[in-house]
Structures are given as structure tokens and as C-alpha cells.
Scaffold this active site. Structure first.
Site, PDB file in Angstrom:
ATOM      1  N   GLY A  11      -8.122   3.196 -10.608  1.00  0.00           N
ATOM      2  CA  GLY A  11      -7.056   2.448 -10.644  1.00  0.00           C
ATOM      3  C   GLY A  11      -7.210   1.154 -11.421  1.00  0.00           C
ATOM      4  O   GLY A  11      -8.402   1.261 -12.303  1.00  0.00           O
ATOM      5  N   GLU A 168      11.431  -4.148  -5.142  1.00  0.00           N
ATOM      6  CA  GLU A 168      11.454  -3.391  -6.400  1.00  0.00           C
ATOM      7  C   GLU A 168      12.067  -2.026  -6.272  1.00  0.00           C
ATOM      8  O   GLU A 168      12.710  -1.686  -7.243  1.00  0.00           O
ATOM      9  CB  GLU A 168      10.207  -3.508  -7.213  1.00  0.00           C
ATOM     10  CG  GLU A 168       9.571  -4.902  -7.423  1.00  0.00           C
ATOM     11  CD  GLU A 168       8.573  -4.960  -8.359  1.00  0.00           C
ATOM     12  OE1 GLU A 168       7.578  -4.068  -8.297  1.00  0.00           O
ATOM     13  OE2 GLU A 168       8.619  -5.909  -9.159  1.00  0.00           O
ATOM     14  N   ALA A 311      -2.503  -6.229  -8.601  1.00  0.00           N
ATOM     15  CA  ALA A 311      -2.907  -5.495  -9.758  1.00  0.00           C
ATOM     16  C   ALA A 311      -3.604  -6.523 -10.809  1.00  0.00           C
ATOM     17  O   ALA A 311      -4.870  -6.312 -11.252  1.00  0.00           O
ATOM     18  CB  ALA A 311      -1.819  -4.888 -10.533  1.00  0.00           C
ATOM     19  N   LYS A 373       8.412  -9.178 -17.022  1.00  0.00           N
ATOM     20  CA  LYS A 373       7.767  -8.067 -16.374  1.00  0.00           C
ATOM     21  C   LYS A 373       7.361  -6.906 -17.233  1.00  0.00           C
ATOM     22  O   LYS A 373       6.259  -6.110 -17.232  1.00  0.00           O
ATOM     23  CB  LYS A 373       8.617  -7.543 -15.268  1.00  0.00           C
ATOM     24  CG  LYS A 373       8.175  -6.359 -14.425  1.00  0.00           C
ATOM     25  CD  LYS A 373       7.737  -6.730 -13.050  1.00  0.00           C
ATOM     26  CE  LYS A 373       7.061  -5.552 -12.552  1.00  0.00           C
ATOM     27  NZ  LYS A 373       6.524  -5.459 -11.252  1.00  0.00           N
TER      28      LYS A 373
HETATM   29  P1  NAD Z   1       3.665  -6.589   1.886  1.00  0.00           P
HETATM   30  O1  NAD Z   1       2.666  -6.636   2.938  1.00  0.00           O
HETATM   31  O2  NAD Z   1       3.663  -7.556   0.871  1.00  0.00           O
HETATM   32  O3  NAD Z   1       5.194  -6.452   2.304  1.00  0.00           O
HETATM   33  C1  NAD Z   1       5.718  -5.763   3.697  1.00  0.00           C
HETATM   34  C2  NAD Z   1       6.750  -6.368   4.061  1.00  0.00           C
HETATM   35  O4  NAD Z   1       7.348  -5.403   5.220  1.00  0.00           O
HETATM   36  C3  NAD Z   1       6.605  -7.987   4.735  1.00  0.00           C
HETATM   37  O5  NAD Z   1       7.420  -8.621   4.312  1.00  0.00           O
HETATM   38  C4  NAD Z   1       6.485  -7.540   6.192  1.00  0.00           C
HETATM   39  O6  NAD Z   1       7.363  -8.532   6.846  1.00  0.00           O
HETATM   40  C5  NAD Z   1       7.624  -6.441   6.342  1.00  0.00           C
HETATM   41  N1  NAD Z   1       7.443  -5.448   7.518  1.00  0.00           N
HETATM   42  C6  NAD Z   1       5.906  -5.102   8.164  1.00  0.00           C
HETATM   43  N2  NAD Z   1       6.419  -4.548   9.361  1.00  0.00           N
HETATM   44  C7  NAD Z   1       7.683  -4.387   9.424  1.00  0.00           C
HETATM   45  C8  NAD Z   1       8.583  -3.443  10.268  1.00  0.00           C
HETATM   46  N3  NAD Z   1       8.093  -3.119  11.401  1.00  0.00           N
HETATM   47  N4  NAD Z   1      10.027  -3.712   9.867  1.00  0.00           N
HETATM   48  C9  NAD Z   1      10.551  -4.288   9.104  1.00  0.00           C
HETATM   49  N5  NAD Z   1       9.714  -4.735   7.973  1.00  0.00           N
HETATM   50  C10 NAD Z   1       8.409  -4.892   8.203  1.00  0.00           C
HETATM   51  O7  NAD Z   1       3.422  -5.063   1.241  1.00  0.00           O
HETATM   52  P2  NAD Z   1       4.053  -4.586  -0.263  1.00  0.00           P
HETATM   53  O8  NAD Z   1       5.348  -5.037  -0.703  1.00  0.00           O
HETATM   54  O9  NAD Z   1       3.579  -3.186  -0.528  1.00  0.00           O
HETATM   55  O10 NAD Z   1       2.774  -5.459  -1.375  1.00  0.00           O
HETATM   56  C11 NAD Z   1       1.496  -5.207  -0.860  1.00  0.00           C
HETATM   57  C12 NAD Z   1       0.664  -6.146  -2.116  1.00  0.00           C
HETATM   58  O11 NAD Z   1       0.895  -5.530  -3.334  1.00  0.00           O
HETATM   59  C13 NAD Z   1       1.113  -7.598  -1.853  1.00  0.00           C
HETATM   60  O12 NAD Z   1      -0.024  -8.230  -2.054  1.00  0.00           O
HETATM   61  C14 NAD Z   1       1.804  -7.541  -3.135  1.00  0.00           C
HETATM   62  O13 NAD Z   1       2.009  -8.839  -3.839  1.00  0.00           O
HETATM   63  C15 NAD Z   1       1.474  -6.455  -3.908  1.00  0.00           C
HETATM   64  N6  NAD Z   1       2.366  -6.051  -5.033  1.00  0.00           N
HETATM   65  C16 NAD Z   1       2.979  -6.980  -6.154  1.00  0.00           C
HETATM   66  C17 NAD Z   1       3.772  -6.138  -7.089  1.00  0.00           C
HETATM   67  C18 NAD Z   1       4.388  -7.190  -8.086  1.00  0.00           C
HETATM   68  O14 NAD Z   1       3.503  -8.245  -8.307  1.00  0.00           O
HETATM   69  N7  NAD Z   1       5.429  -7.090  -8.763  1.00  0.00           N
HETATM   70  C19 NAD Z   1       4.493  -5.169  -6.560  1.00  0.00           C
HETATM   71  C20 NAD Z   1       4.364  -4.548  -5.640  1.00  0.00           C
HETATM   72  C21 NAD Z   1       3.148  -4.814  -4.656  1.00  0.00           C
END
Ligand code: NAD
Length: 392
Positions: A11, A168, A311, A373
Site C-alpha cells: 500500500g 464518501e 494515507a 481532492k
Molecule cells: P472512522 O473510524 O473514521 O469512522 C467510523 C464511523 O463509524 C465513526 O463515526 C463511528 O462513530 C461510526 N460507528 C462506529 N460504530 C457504529 C455503529 N455501531 N453504528 C453506527 N455507526 C458506528 O472509520 P473510516 O471512515 O473507515 O476511516 C478510517 C481512517 O481512514 C480514518 O483515520 C480516516 O481519517 C481515514 N480515511 C481518510 C479518508 C480521506 O482522507 N478522505 C477517507 C477514508 C478514510
């Protein structure tokens, strides 16, 4: 004697570790082997587009063979079965094994299901190109099924988790579902597209005005937000929420969180909640021959809080690690990790987005965020191209 460097994962962290190691060590000095589950470097920040059919697989799965051709880096495609830390040996599922003088763990993260009953068995995820293709095909199949059966569960799509991944994805689906519906003679008005979030708001990393902007934009395109409502159980096609409500759906995509990689968590190096503990040089605190890049390590900022696994952090860690391995072999001074944060951008579909850029957190909304983006993705691709010309 010639050193052996083995890198697990191709990755952002793994690929950049390989390239930076090769830029710092000649082929006479070290063999570099990258072991990866699939034969491609995946641009996982763009998976939401693939999952909605808005981009071709070729744009998000770059063949490692082509990327690393003539760069003096060996590629082994296979699943790592065991990390034998004590004997400095990696075993791959097909029985192949690799010995190392320095190991880079760059295996990323895994989906966290938080022990919610029925969730893993009854949901899709969005962590790889395979997952994204699965989501796209599944969504299309459900629309086709609805056109025949008129079963409401086929026309109901639920995204569980309103972090960046979930938002997203829902933005992209909101843009693409009307077209898919038209293609199969389904009225888009029959579709329900839910985003369920346990916390009171989606995307808490952004300021309230940016969150409001995202919610309004997505609601206008048909997304229904169920916030402050955790998913508590999934039983077949029944999704149960914290308030006792249920949703009948044949599509649940779980984007509710990530955790450290289990191979790293269980290999015997020191971990903190499943993610490797590292020193300022990104070496395992318990095993200095093990270096870390990306989400499978936990890096603490100056205020003592862990940085989010992103990332941009993974690629910066990878770049540092390659140089530090070379310095470590030579018993020279290694560089401390000092990340630069360029901001956070969230795409809200084809033409919309929100974000903050720079150290001062300048806010962006709409087309500028969306363009930024895309530019950040292009920047990454040109950056790895630049490194390719440096390496070897
Ligand atoms: P995350 O942990 O950031 O978000 C998960 C969300 O799911 C949280 O808001 C949480 O409250 C919710 N959640 C948890 N349990 C739940 C439940 N039982 N029911 C409903 N909602 C629930 O996970 P992610 O979005 O996959 O991101 C992971 C990492 O990857 C983060 O650090 C993020 O910043 C990064 N990421 C960045 C980008 C970008 O920069 N554009 C895009 C994707 C991911």
C-alpha cells in the site's frame, strides 16, 4: 554481506518504503522483497468511486509488476501466513519463506466489527478493490432484483458508519444510483439510501458549518441520515438500531471503523491496542530490526494523542523508513519522523466536497474541495513516479 529487506504490504507505506530503501541502498548492498496479497498497488482513497462505478478499476489498481519494473525490487504475491519475529523469517501461505535483516510491516488496518452480532456475516466492506467491485456489482444486482420483485429490501441501501469512508461512499452512490435505476427501469424515488452513524453527527473532524454543508448537499440528493443511532445487531436482512427501530435491507456496507492488523498485533512485537508501538525513527520499540509504515503502527503527536491512520501519514512514514533502514545498516544517524499535515478532504460525490487545507485549516466547500481532492490524488501519483526515477 548483502542485506535482506522484506516489506509486508504494497500500500502507501509499503510501496514508498521499497522505493525509498532502493533510493538509499544499491542492489549490491541489499535485496528488497515486497510481499503483497494482490499483484497491485491500490489507491484506496478512491475506492468509493469504484464502488459506485464512477471510475475504472485500472485507475485504482496499479500493477506492481509495471510500477516496479527494472527498479531492483522483487515482488512476491501471496498472503503472509506467519511473521516469525524470533527467527527473522516470513512464511507465505503457499509455503514460500523469506529471511530478513530488516523487516517493514506495512499491512494496513482491518475492519473493526466491534463484536456487533451478525454484522460481519451480513455486511460488505470497502477496504480493497475486490470489496469495491463487490459493492458495485451487489448494488446493481439489487436494483435489477427490485425491478422484478418490488421487494423494498432490495431498494434499501444502508451505509453503517459516518466517518470519511462512509460519507464518501454515500456521496458517490447518491450520484450514481439515479443512473443505475434508469438503466433498469426503476424509479429512483423508490430507493432509500441511509447513512447510520452512532455519534450525534457525521464527520466530527470537521467544523459544524462544514458538516452542515455536507449533510445539506447529501440530503438534497436523497441521502437519509440516522445519527445518534448505533447499529446494534444484524440478523439476515434486518438491521437493528439502538432505539429499537429496524431497517429491512439487502445491502449493508459497514464503514464503522478500523483496527490494527491482526498479524502485526499477534507477532510478538510490542503493540498498543493492536497497533505496533514505534520510536521516533519508526522502529518497533521492542525489535529494532522491525520498521513500521502506515496504519498498523500507532504514532503519537506532541500532545500525546495518536495521529489518525491516513494515507498521507502512511506515505510519509514509508519514505522515512527506507532511508532509516539504510542508516541503521550503516550504523549512521537515523531521521526522526516529523509528519506534515496537508489537511483533510472529503469527497461528497462527483462534483462536491468539503475539506480543510494547510496548517491553518483553510476551509473549502463544493467544487474547490472536489478539485483539491482530485489534485491531491494526482500529486500522489506524480510523487511515486518521481521516486521511481530516483530509485535504482
Ligand atoms: P472512522 O473510524 O473514521 O469512522 C467510523 C464511523 O463509524 C465513526 O463515526 C463511528 O462513530 C461510526 N460507528 C462506529 N460504530 C457504529 C455503529 N455501531 N453504528 C453506527 N455507526 C458506528 O472509520 P473510516 O471512515 O473507515 O476511516 C478510517 C481512517 O481512514 C480514518 O483515520 C480516516 O481519517 C481515514 N480515511 C481518510 C479518508 C480521506 O482522507 N478522505 C477517507 C477514508 C478514510
Amino acid at each position: 554481506m548483502k542485506k535482506q529487506i522484506v516489506i509486508l504490504g504494497a500500500g502507501y507505506g509499503g510501496l514508498l518504503s521499497a522505493l525509498s530503501a532502493r533510493a538509499n541502498l544499491s542492489v549490491e548492498e541489499a535485496d528488497i522483497t515486497v510481499i503483497n496479497r494482490v499483484p497491485s498497488h491500490q489507491i484506496i482513497t478512491e475506492l468509493h468511486r469504484l464502488a459506485a462505478g464512477n471510475v475504472h478499476e485500472k485507475a485504482v489498481a496499479l500493477p506492481l509488476e509495471k510500477l516496479l519494473k527494472g527498479k531492483g525490487v522483487q515482488i512476491k504475491v501471496g498472503n503472509v501466513q506467519a511473521i516469525d519475529i524470533e527467527n527473522r523469517k516470513i512464511v507465505v501461505e503457499d509455503g514460500d519463506y523469506f529471511r530478513y535483516d530488516a523487516l517493514v510491516l506495512a499491512l494496513g488496518s482491518e475492519t473493526n466489527y466491534f463484536g456487533i452480532p451478525g454484522l460481519q456475516e451480513n455486511s460488505l466492506t470497502l477496504k480493497s478493490v475486490t470489496d469495491a467491485n463487490r459493492v458495485f456489482n451487489h448494488v446493481k444486482e439489487r436494483v435489477v432484483a427490485y425491478s422484478k420483485s418490488k421487494n423494498k429490501a432490495d431498494a434499501t441501501f444502508v451505509i453503517g458508519g459516518g466517518g470519511l469512508t462512509g460519507v464518501e461512499l454515500v456521496g458517490e452512490l447518491a450520484d450514481e444510483l439515479p443512473g443505475i435505476c434508469r438503466q433498469y427501469g426503476v424509479d429512483f424515488g423508490d430507493i432509500s439510501l441511509y447513512l447510520v452513524e452512532a455519534m450525534p453527527t457525521i464527520l466530527p473532524i470537521f467544523s459544524p458549518d462544514l458538516i452542515e454543508r455536507a449533510v445539506t448537499s447529501l440530503e438534497k440528493r436523497g441521502v437519509e441520515f440516522l445519527t445518534g443511532l448505533a447499529i446494534t445487531e444484524v440478523n439476515g436482512s434486518t438491521v437493528s438500531l439502538k432505539d429499537g427501530r429496524t431497517i429491512e435491507t439487502n445491502t449493508l456496507v459497514w464503514t464503522g471503523g478500523v483496527q490494527g492488523h491482526s498479524l502485526v498485533a499477534n507477532c510478538g512485537i510490542e503493540v498498543n491496542r493492536g497497533r505496533a508501538s514505534v520510536n521516533e525513527y519508526l522502529q518497533s520499540v521492542s525489535h529494532p530490526e522491525v520498521f513500521l509504515a502506515g496504519d498498523c503502527a500507532v504514532v503519537f503527536g506532541p500532545e500525546g494523542r495518536p495521529y489518525p491512520p491516513t494515507a498521507q501519514l502512511a506515505w510519509q512514514m514509508g519514505e522515512l523508513v527506507g532511508g532509516n533502514i539504510a542508516a541503521w545498516f550503516r550504523e549512521a544517524k537515523m531521521d526522526a519522523f516529523s509528519p506534515v499535515f496537508s489537511g483533510t478532504l472529503a469527497s461528497l460525490g462527483r462534483k462536491d466536497g468539503i475539506g480543510t487545507i494547510g496548517e491553518s485549516g483553510i476551509k473549502l466547500k463544493g467544487t474547490p474541495a472536489s478539485l483539491m481532492k482530485k489534485a491531491s490524488n494526482a500529486r500522489y501519483l506524480s510523487h511515486i513516479e518521481g521516486l521511481f526515477s530516483l530509485a535504482y
